[in-house]
Design an enzyme around this catalytic site. Structure first.
Site, PDB file in Angstrom:
ATOM      1  N   LYS A  27     103.015  34.661  54.811  1.00 26.30           N
ATOM      2  CA  LYS A  27     104.094  35.351  54.116  1.00 26.30           C
ATOM      3  C   LYS A  27     105.365  35.518  54.944  1.00 26.30           C
ATOM      4  O   LYS A  27     106.403  35.901  54.400  1.00 26.30           O
ATOM      5  CB  LYS A  27     103.610  36.720  53.650  1.00 26.30           C
ATOM      6  CG  LYS A  27     102.471  36.652  52.654  1.00 26.30           C
ATOM      7  CD  LYS A  27     102.947  36.142  51.311  1.00 26.30           C
ATOM      8  CE  LYS A  27     101.898  36.434  50.255  1.00 26.30           C
ATOM      9  NZ  LYS A  27     102.395  36.233  48.922  1.00 26.30           N
TER      10      LYS A  27
HETATM   11  C1  LIG Z   1      96.686  37.196  52.654  1.00 22.65           C
HETATM   12  C2  LIG Z   1      97.275  36.268  51.633  1.00 22.65           C
HETATM   13  N1  LIG Z   1      98.283  36.631  50.859  1.00 22.65           N
HETATM   14  C3  LIG Z   1      98.747  35.789  49.898  1.00 22.65           C
HETATM   15  C4  LIG Z   1      98.222  34.536  49.723  1.00 22.65           C
HETATM   16  C5  LIG Z   1      98.648  33.683  48.570  1.00 22.65           C
HETATM   17  O1  LIG Z   1      99.894  33.372  48.590  1.00 22.65           O
HETATM   18  P1  LIG Z   1     100.857  33.446  47.336  1.00 22.65           P
HETATM   19  O2  LIG Z   1     101.324  34.862  47.246  1.00 22.65           O
HETATM   20  O3  LIG Z   1     101.900  32.486  47.735  1.00 22.65           O
HETATM   21  O4  LIG Z   1     100.126  33.027  46.110  1.00 22.65           O
HETATM   22  C6  LIG Z   1      97.228  34.146  50.534  1.00 22.65           C
HETATM   23  C7  LIG Z   1      96.640  32.839  50.464  1.00 22.65           C
HETATM   24  O5  LIG Z   1      97.147  31.804  50.281  1.00 22.65           O
HETATM   25  C8  LIG Z   1      96.740  35.037  51.475  1.00 22.65           C
HETATM   26  O6  LIG Z   1      95.715  34.734  52.221  1.00 22.65           O
END
Ligand SMILES: Cc1ncc(COP(=O)(O)O)c(C=O)c1O
Length: 319
Positions: free
Chosen positions: A42
């Site tokens: 992120k």
């Molecule tokens: C901790 C975490 N947050 C979010 C995501 C997913 O991302 P997004 O918000 O882009 O779908 C993941 C995995 O890909 C993740 O492991």
């Protein structure tokens, strides 16, 4: 090489081959997003959403950024906001790990804790709550990763091209999870341009509605799950399942044991969602007709889960 500041260390994460999982003749690779400065995938979108909000005049110097976040987006946003001099307010559901919340507080983010057990539409649901707060504070901007186009765009412009280049184009499948759907949305846009026959495999925590939605275009009542960051009780607008060929539902228990195996046997310290992705990647590899090059992600660092899935007493109590 000396970097200008910590933001320059976001992205360009390495890919490592995994050797201890039973994947028949296939090759399994993991992109280490846990090595981003704040420890997750992120960081990429935190920077992208803030820089584009600045460019579009949506945040002014000294302004306030508000977000609804399970933690990792908050960390990425807080890093970029800190270096750029913005105040940040984060609304966080109370099931999120203490390590993430403590880390955010230590960085100076203002935390508003809300309930995890309410659904979209309820005033205490974390996204509705954040939107309301942003309307109430003058000069505040609700960055909203769930509708912000610079969330998927970060993955379309950076994560996708990195994968393609690092793998020299030798990639058959990507196993990924969906939270805000920025990753799947952005990678779908990118890979449609360079390799439209690539297979995306959806890894979904048991209890999330996304797997049922993918197979049946409808879903029942969502359950609950302990894995953090992926799985949903609604369909995020960035979702694009057009490259998805299969979806796997993974229990908390299997996710935790897979992430613990990844640490014990491969030395890669990842969070609970990585356990979901990896367990799905192994199931997928065990049934392909031909050997494939399969990539998945270490989405965040295990440091954030020391009091949870890496704690034997917690596991015994919760699983
Ligand atoms: C901790 C975490 N947050 C979010 C995501 C997913 O991302 P997004 O918000 O882009 O779908 C993941 C995995 O890909 C993740 O492991």
């Amino acid at each position: 090489m000396v970097y200008k500041n910590i933001l320059d260390l976001i992205g360009n994460t390495p890919i490592v081959q995994l050797n201890s999982f039973d994947i028949r003749e296939s090759n399994l690779y993991i992109k280490l997003e846990n090595l981003n400065p704040m420890g997750s995938i992120k960081d990429r979108i935190g920077l992208s959403m803030i820089e584009n909000a600045e460019r579009e005049g949506k945040i002014k110097p000294g302004g306030t950024i508000v977000e609804a976040t399970a933690g990792n987006t908050g960390l990425g946003l807080t890093l970029a906001a800190t270096l750029k001099g913005y105040k940040i307010i984060l609304v966080i559901p109370d099931k999120m790990s203490k390590e993430k919340v403590d880390h955010l507080s230590a960085m100076g983010a203002e935390i508003l804790m809300t309930r995890s057990d309410v659904e979209k539409g309820h005033p205490e649901y974390y996204q509705d709550y954040a939107e309301r707060i942003a309307e109430e504070i003058p000069g505040a901007f609700y960055i909203d990763q769930f509708s912000n186009p610079y969330n998927p765009l970060a993955h379309e412009l950076k994560t996708g091209p990195e994968i393609w280049e690092q793998m020299n184009g030798n990639i058959d499948a990507i196993v990924l999870g969906v939270g805000s759907a920025g990753t799947i949305g952005g990678l779908t846009s990118y890979f449609k341009k360079v390799k439209p026959d690539i297979k995306f495999i959806l890894a979904d925590p048991a209890g999330s509605i996304l797997k049922d939605y993918f197979y049946h275009k409808e879903f029942g009542k969502p359950g609950s799950w302990l894995v953090e960051g992926i799985g949903e009780d609604f369909i995020p607008i960035h979702s694009d399942f057009s490259l998805v060929r299969e979806a796997y539902s993974i229990s908390d228990k299997e996710a935790f044991s897979t992430a613990r195996k990844l640490l014990r046997e491969e030395g890669i310290f990842s969070g609970s969602s990585t356990g979901v992705l990896l367990a799905a990647a192994v199931k997928y590899a065990q049934q392909t007709k031909k050997p494939e090059n399969i990539l998945t992600f270490s989405c965040d660092t295990g440091n954030k889960y020391l009091s949870k899935m890496y704690n034997d007493a917690w596991l015994e109590e919760n699983i």
